[in-house]
Design a protein around this motif. Structure first.
Motif, PDB file in Angstrom:
ATOM      1  N   GLU A  18       0.834  -1.187   0.000  1.00  0.00           N
ATOM      2  CA  GLU A  18       0.000   0.000   0.000  1.00  0.00           C
ATOM      3  C   GLU A  18       0.877   1.248   0.000  1.00  0.00           C
ATOM      4  O   GLU A  18       1.922   1.296   0.649  1.00  0.00           O
ATOM      5  N   ASP A  19       0.435   2.235  -0.744  1.00  0.00           N
ATOM      6  CA  ASP A  19       1.190   3.477  -0.859  1.00  0.00           C
ATOM      7  C   ASP A  19       0.267   4.650  -0.557  1.00  0.00           C
ATOM      8  O   ASP A  19      -0.376   5.201  -1.457  1.00  0.00           O
ATOM      9  N   PRO A  20       0.195   5.051   0.715  1.00  0.00           N
ATOM     10  CA  PRO A  20      -0.712   6.155   1.069  1.00  0.00           C
ATOM     11  C   PRO A  20      -0.293   7.508   0.485  1.00  0.00           C
ATOM     12  O   PRO A  20      -1.094   8.430   0.430  1.00  0.00           O
ATOM     13  N   SER A  21       0.960   7.604   0.064  1.00  0.00           N
ATOM     14  CA  SER A  21       1.424   8.875  -0.499  1.00  0.00           C
ATOM     15  C   SER A  21       1.564   8.815  -2.014  1.00  0.00           C
ATOM     16  O   SER A  21       2.308   9.594  -2.610  1.00  0.00           O
ATOM     17  N   ALA A  22       0.838   7.900  -2.637  1.00  0.00           N
ATOM     18  CA  ALA A  22       0.930   7.749  -4.097  1.00  0.00           C
ATOM     19  C   ALA A  22       0.458   8.993  -4.827  1.00  0.00           C
ATOM     20  O   ALA A  22       0.878   9.246  -5.971  1.00  0.00           O
ATOM     21  N   TRP A  23      -0.385   9.803  -4.185  1.00  0.00           N
ATOM     22  CA  TRP A  23      -0.908  11.014  -4.826  1.00  0.00           C
ATOM     23  C   TRP A  23       0.208  12.004  -5.172  1.00  0.00           C
ATOM     24  O   TRP A  23       0.024  12.850  -6.063  1.00  0.00           O
ATOM     25  N   GLU A 218       9.594   3.020   4.754  1.00  0.00           N
ATOM     26  CA  GLU A 218       8.246   2.615   4.362  1.00  0.00           C
ATOM     27  C   GLU A 218       7.689   3.443   3.204  1.00  0.00           C
ATOM     28  O   GLU A 218       6.502   3.346   2.887  1.00  0.00           O
ATOM     29  N   LYS A 225       9.642  10.948  -4.930  1.00  0.00           N
ATOM     30  CA  LYS A 225       8.807  11.824  -4.111  1.00  0.00           C
ATOM     31  C   LYS A 225       9.644  12.921  -3.462  1.00  0.00           C
ATOM     32  O   LYS A 225       9.193  14.068  -3.336  1.00  0.00           O
TER      33      LYS A 225
END
Length: 258
Positions: A18-23, A218, A225
């Motif tokens: 999961e990548d919560p900062s994919a935005w 993580e 980024k």
């Protein structure tokens, strides 16, 4: 002394991460800041050299020879790209990438034969903002490139990763040709660190510590980024200094009375 990233256990390949900062990366603006295509990279390269030429032609005397102006612009555009590769036993950027000399020659030709365009940029805030975005986007790319490349080349000594070397190399890479030619000495910092120097130092420091320690463990695509954040930071700094948005320096009361 153990100071750096922890060794992670191998994760099963079938478990999606999961990548919560994919935005941060999933947008067209980030693709531009990452120089996603060669066309974007060449455009930013031309904007970078043109803005350097704008500063050089404003600072050198109008009576200076063409060769003096060209060499001054060449050093301003490639200062960090010459020094840092020499430090880490690499090939200087102007020799390794033919697109860079082409961009420098093109920008110099525009400044030399069409000075009216330089005057237009001094009057048009929109044009100036456009070139600042191009300039700072490529400068962010250079700082990230020089910092990470030197981190791979310089061996660790006291800590588990080289600490100061990559930060210094990244800072020099982001300064442009501030110290070239060498007869300038320390004049460029006599009145304090200029905006490009200070911003490059801050960005190189935070970038190197982020990528070399557990801060990025993580984070998916941590380097990309980080480059997006550096580019946004540089653009904001460029707007602040380019349009005079910073607060004026304070004058001590004793000097006012005198």
């Amino acid at each position: 002394m153990v100071f750096g990233k922890k060794v992670k256990d191998a994760e099963p390949e079938d478990i999606p991460v999961e990548d919560p900062s994919a935005w941060v990366l999933d947008n067209a603006f980030s693709e531009f800041l990452l120089l996603h295509t060669n066309e974007i990279k060449y455009m930013c390269m031309l904007g970078y050299t043109y803005l350097h030429g704008y500063k050089v032609f404003k600072s050198v005397p109008s009576t200076a020879s063409t060769s003096f102006k060209f060499v001054s612009m060449l050093m301003a555009c490639t200062g960090g790209g010459i020094l840092v590769p020499i430090f880490i036993n690499g090939v200087p950027v102007p020799l390794a990438n033919d697109a860079y000399p082409i961009a420098i020659i093109t920008s110099f030709t525009i400044h030399h034969f069409f000075p009216v365009l330089r005057e237009v940029m001094g009057l048009s805030h929109i044009m100036k903002a456009f070139f600042i975005v191009l300039y700072e986007t490529l400068r962010a790319y250079v700082v990230v490139l020089m910092t990470t490349a030197s981190a791979e080349k310089i061996p660790a000594s006291l800590f588990s990763f080289p600490l100061f070397g990559p930060i210094i190399c990244g800072t020099i890479g982001g300064c442009g040709g501030a110290f070239l030619p060498f007869n300038k000495g320390l004049e460029p910092i006599k009145g304090g660190l200029a905006s490009p120097m200070l911003s490059a130092l801050v960005a190189a420091t935070l970038l190197h510590l982020f990528l070399s320690t557990s801060w990025s463990d993580e984070v998916v695509d941590a380097k990309k980024k980080a480059q997006v954040h550096v580019a946004v930071f540089f653009i904001l700094v460029g707007f602040t200094s380019g349009f005079g948005l910073s607060a004026p320096p304070t004058v001590p009361t004793s000097k006012k009375n005198n």
